[in-house]
Design a protein around this motif. Sequence first.
Motif, PDB file in Angstrom:
ATOM      1  N   VAL A  97       3.486   4.278   8.471  1.00 21.95           N
ATOM      2  CA  VAL A  97       3.789   3.690   7.157  1.00 21.95           C
ATOM      3  C   VAL A  97       4.811   2.585   7.400  1.00 21.95           C
ATOM      4  CG1 VAL A  97       4.832   4.158   4.898  1.00 21.95           C
ATOM      5  CG2 VAL A  97       3.270   5.817   5.909  1.00 21.95           C
ATOM      6  N   LEU A  98       4.426   1.363   7.103  1.00 23.34           N
ATOM      7  CA  LEU A  98       5.290   0.207   7.380  1.00 23.34           C
ATOM      8  C   LEU A  98       6.313   0.032   6.260  1.00 23.34           C
ATOM      9  CD1 LEU A  98       2.419  -2.173   8.549  1.00 23.34           C
ATOM     10  CD2 LEU A  98       4.094  -1.016  10.008  1.00 23.34           C
ATOM     11  N   SER A  99       7.442  -0.614   6.622  1.00 23.16           N
ATOM     12  CA  SER A  99       8.497  -0.794   5.618  1.00 23.16           C
ATOM     13  C   SER A  99       8.103  -1.879   4.609  1.00 23.16           C
ATOM     14  CB  SER A  99       9.800  -1.200   6.298  1.00 23.16           C
ATOM     15  OG  SER A  99       9.675  -2.525   6.782  1.00 23.16           O
ATOM     16  N   ASP A 100       8.697  -1.791   3.427  1.00 23.76           N
ATOM     17  CA  ASP A 100       8.447  -2.818   2.408  1.00 23.76           C
ATOM     18  C   ASP A 100       8.859  -4.185   2.923  1.00 23.76           C
ATOM     19  OD1 ASP A 100       7.438  -0.987   0.707  1.00 23.76           O
ATOM     20  OD2 ASP A 100       9.149  -0.925  -0.660  1.00 23.76           O
ATOM     21  N   THR A 101       9.937  -4.232   3.712  1.00 28.40           N
ATOM     22  CA  THR A 101      10.417  -5.528   4.226  1.00 28.40           C
ATOM     23  C   THR A 101       9.329  -6.193   5.063  1.00 28.40           C
ATOM     24  OG1 THR A 101      12.547  -4.438   4.369  1.00 28.40           O
ATOM     25  CG2 THR A 101      12.369  -6.580   5.437  1.00 28.40           C
ATOM     26  N   MET A 102       8.674  -5.425   5.912  1.00 33.80           N
ATOM     27  CA  MET A 102       7.608  -6.008   6.745  1.00 33.80           C
ATOM     28  C   MET A 102       6.429  -6.445   5.888  1.00 33.80           C
ATOM     29  SD  MET A 102       7.482  -3.762  10.149  1.00 33.80           S
ATOM     30  CE  MET A 102       6.481  -5.013  10.872  1.00 33.80           C
ATOM     31  N   LEU A 103       6.070  -5.617   4.916  1.00 32.67           N
ATOM     32  CA  LEU A 103       4.913  -5.941   4.072  1.00 32.67           C
ATOM     33  C   LEU A 103       5.201  -7.169   3.203  1.00 32.67           C
ATOM     34  CD1 LEU A 103       4.014  -2.264   3.174  1.00 32.67           C
ATOM     35  CD2 LEU A 103       2.642  -3.814   4.580  1.00 32.67           C
ATOM     36  N   GLU A 104       6.451  -7.256   2.728  1.00 35.38           N
ATOM     37  CA  GLU A 104       6.822  -8.432   1.921  1.00 35.38           C
ATOM     38  C   GLU A 104       6.790  -9.692   2.785  1.00 35.38           C
ATOM     39  OE1 GLU A 104      10.561  -7.192   0.255  1.00 35.38           O
ATOM     40  OE2 GLU A 104       9.535  -5.697  -0.991  1.00 35.38           O
ATOM     41  N   ALA A 105       7.206  -9.561   4.062  1.00 34.00           N
ATOM     42  CA  ALA A 105       7.177 -10.720   4.965  1.00 34.00           C
ATOM     43  C   ALA A 105       5.725 -11.153   5.200  1.00 34.00           C
ATOM     44  CB  ALA A 105       7.859 -10.372   6.285  1.00 34.00           C
ATOM     45  N   LEU A 106       4.854 -10.173   5.414  1.00 35.00           N
ATOM     46  CA  LEU A 106       3.429 -10.497   5.613  1.00 35.00           C
ATOM     47  C   LEU A 106       2.882 -11.232   4.394  1.00 35.00           C
ATOM     48  CD1 LEU A 106       0.715 -10.118   7.187  1.00 35.00           C
ATOM     49  CD2 LEU A 106       0.426  -7.971   5.927  1.00 35.00           C
ATOM     50  N   GLN A 107       3.186 -10.693   3.216  1.00 36.48           N
ATOM     51  CA  GLN A 107       2.656 -11.292   1.976  1.00 36.48           C
ATOM     52  C   GLN A 107       3.192 -12.707   1.787  1.00 36.48           C
ATOM     53  OE1 GLN A 107       4.059 -11.931  -1.355  1.00 36.48           O
ATOM     54  NE2 GLN A 107       2.000 -12.504  -2.039  1.00 36.48           N
ATOM     55  N   SER A 108       4.476 -12.902   2.071  1.00 33.02           N
ATOM     56  CA  SER A 108       5.029 -14.235   1.806  1.00 33.02           C
ATOM     57  C   SER A 108       4.521 -15.256   2.828  1.00 33.02           C
ATOM     58  CB  SER A 108       6.556 -14.203   1.750  1.00 33.02           C
ATOM     59  OG  SER A 108       7.050 -13.971   3.030  1.00 33.02           O
ATOM     60  N   HIS A 109       4.186 -14.797   4.055  1.00 31.34           N
ATOM     61  CA  HIS A 109       3.634 -15.722   5.056  1.00 31.34           C
ATOM     62  C   HIS A 109       2.155 -15.981   4.812  1.00 31.34           C
ATOM     63  CE1 HIS A 109       7.248 -14.832   7.430  1.00 31.34           C
ATOM     64  NE2 HIS A 109       6.957 -15.912   8.103  1.00 31.34           N
ATOM     65  N   ALA A 110       1.485 -15.089   4.125  1.00 33.14           N
ATOM     66  CA  ALA A 110       0.023 -15.207   3.986  1.00 33.14           C
ATOM     67  C   ALA A 110      -0.389 -14.968   2.532  1.00 33.14           C
ATOM     68  CB  ALA A 110      -0.649 -14.200   4.916  1.00 33.14           C
ATOM     69  N   SER A 111       0.275 -15.655   1.606  1.00 29.06           N
ATOM     70  CA  SER A 111       0.018 -15.372   0.182  1.00 29.06           C
ATOM     71  C   SER A 111      -1.364 -15.858  -0.262  1.00 29.06           C
ATOM     72  CB  SER A 111       1.111 -15.982  -0.691  1.00 29.06           C
ATOM     73  OG  SER A 111       1.184 -17.365  -0.472  1.00 29.06           O
ATOM     74  N   ALA A 112      -2.025 -16.669   0.573  1.00 29.52           N
ATOM     75  CA  ALA A 112      -3.386 -17.084   0.209  1.00 29.52           C
ATOM     76  C   ALA A 112      -4.376 -15.933   0.375  1.00 29.52           C
ATOM     77  CB  ALA A 112      -3.825 -18.265   1.075  1.00 29.52           C
ATOM     78  N   ILE A 113      -4.044 -14.975   1.277  1.00 29.77           N
ATOM     79  CA  ILE A 113      -4.997 -13.865   1.488  1.00 29.77           C
ATOM     80  C   ILE A 113      -4.453 -12.490   1.088  1.00 29.77           C
ATOM     81  CG2 ILE A 113      -6.465 -14.961   3.246  1.00 29.77           C
ATOM     82  CD1 ILE A 113      -4.854 -13.329   5.347  1.00 29.77           C
ATOM     83  N   PHE A 114      -3.153 -12.438   0.717  1.00 31.64           N
ATOM     84  CA  PHE A 114      -2.597 -11.161   0.240  1.00 31.64           C
ATOM     85  C   PHE A 114      -1.856 -11.368  -1.071  1.00 31.64           C
ATOM     86  CE2 PHE A 114      -2.589 -10.037   4.827  1.00 31.64           C
ATOM     87  CZ  PHE A 114      -3.310  -8.865   4.740  1.00 31.64           C
ATOM     88  N   ALA A 115      -2.252 -10.622  -2.083  1.00 30.84           N
ATOM     89  CA  ALA A 115      -1.437 -10.550  -3.308  1.00 30.84           C
ATOM     90  C   ALA A 115      -0.297  -9.569  -3.039  1.00 30.84           C
ATOM     91  CB  ALA A 115      -2.292 -10.070  -4.467  1.00 30.84           C
TER      92      ALA A 115
END
Length: 272
Positions: free
Chosen positions: A218-236
């Motif tokens: 289970v990944l941390s919210d910080t990592m998931l938020e970083a992924l989303q902000s770097h790839a907001s075209a493919i992740f809401a």
Amino acid sequence: MNSLLGKTAVITGASSGIGKAIARRLAGEGSHVFIAGRGVERLQEVARTIEDAGGKASIGAFDLNDHGALQAFVAEAARRTGRLDIMVNAAGVHHPGTIADGRTSAWQAMFETNVIAMLVGSQAAIRAMRETASKGHIVTISSYAGEGNAYHVYGATKAAANSVCRALRQELADEPIRTVTIMPGAVATNFGRHFPPEFVNGMFKSVGISTEFKKGDVLSDTMLEALQSHASAIFASPDDIAGAVLYAVTQPHDLSVSEILVGPRKSFPNAA
Ligand SMILES: NC(=O)c1ccc[n+]([C@@H]2O[C@H](COP(=O)([O-])OP(=O)(O)OC[C@H]3O[C@@H](n4cnc5c(N)ncnc54)[C@H](OP(=O)(O)O)[C@@H]3O)[C@@H](O)[C@H]2O)c1
């Protein structure tokens, strides 16, 4: 603010991702949220953040395969508050893979959580709403994959969930209970916990984040938020989906907001 003041909401899958964001959003609008999941420490943390922000949260840690526990949790929410306004079936699981190479246990886990538990939770909510004469909404978090685009066995479970919601909408049309289906596209959550590690690590690497994900982590919210902000075209973000839920449950009660497709502007590369 406070569009849901004094209301009661039950949310499954609230220990992570989309369900957690929905719980926070509904609590932020004044609902007493009854949040369910398996990870007790993560549920306690969600409840703490809600209470620190001035909201009300009660937790239930159990596996949704324990139908009695789910029924009791929904009934308890209604008994303690005298009402049930919102039931959100957010829990879900995806074991990717072809049908030719798939495992029966993985198919069962997906149908049990994504369809059967959603049926049990919805039925328990209908009973509680009827008993307390509440005007309610039953919200199910389905998926783009339920739109019939043949996405693994997971897509079949979400097509089934959509069909159940359509049937429920008809069944309840003469009652003050609305049925809402939210179909998200890709959202940066722990949803990939059963995906191949090379796929998940590769996804993070492609946006410059180094991970050592292993199946089940289970990944941390910080990592998931970083992924989303770097790839907001493919992740809401999970909060984008929470916004859609809030919209649906705050419309006039005679209006049926039936189905909402909501996701990032580009499609996500499939996991094998
Ligand atoms: N993320 C996406 O790209 C995406 C896209 C479309 C639709 N969805 C749907 O969104 C919903 C939420 O998923 P998510 O993205 O937020 O994933 P997530 O971060 O993995 O959260 C899944 C939640 O479901 C709970 N859960 C799963 N199996 C359970 C079981 N047997 N008993 C009790 N709780 C169980 C988990 O609880 P524990 O962590 O405590 O075990 C967790 O709270 C799912 O229905 C999923 O199908 C997700």
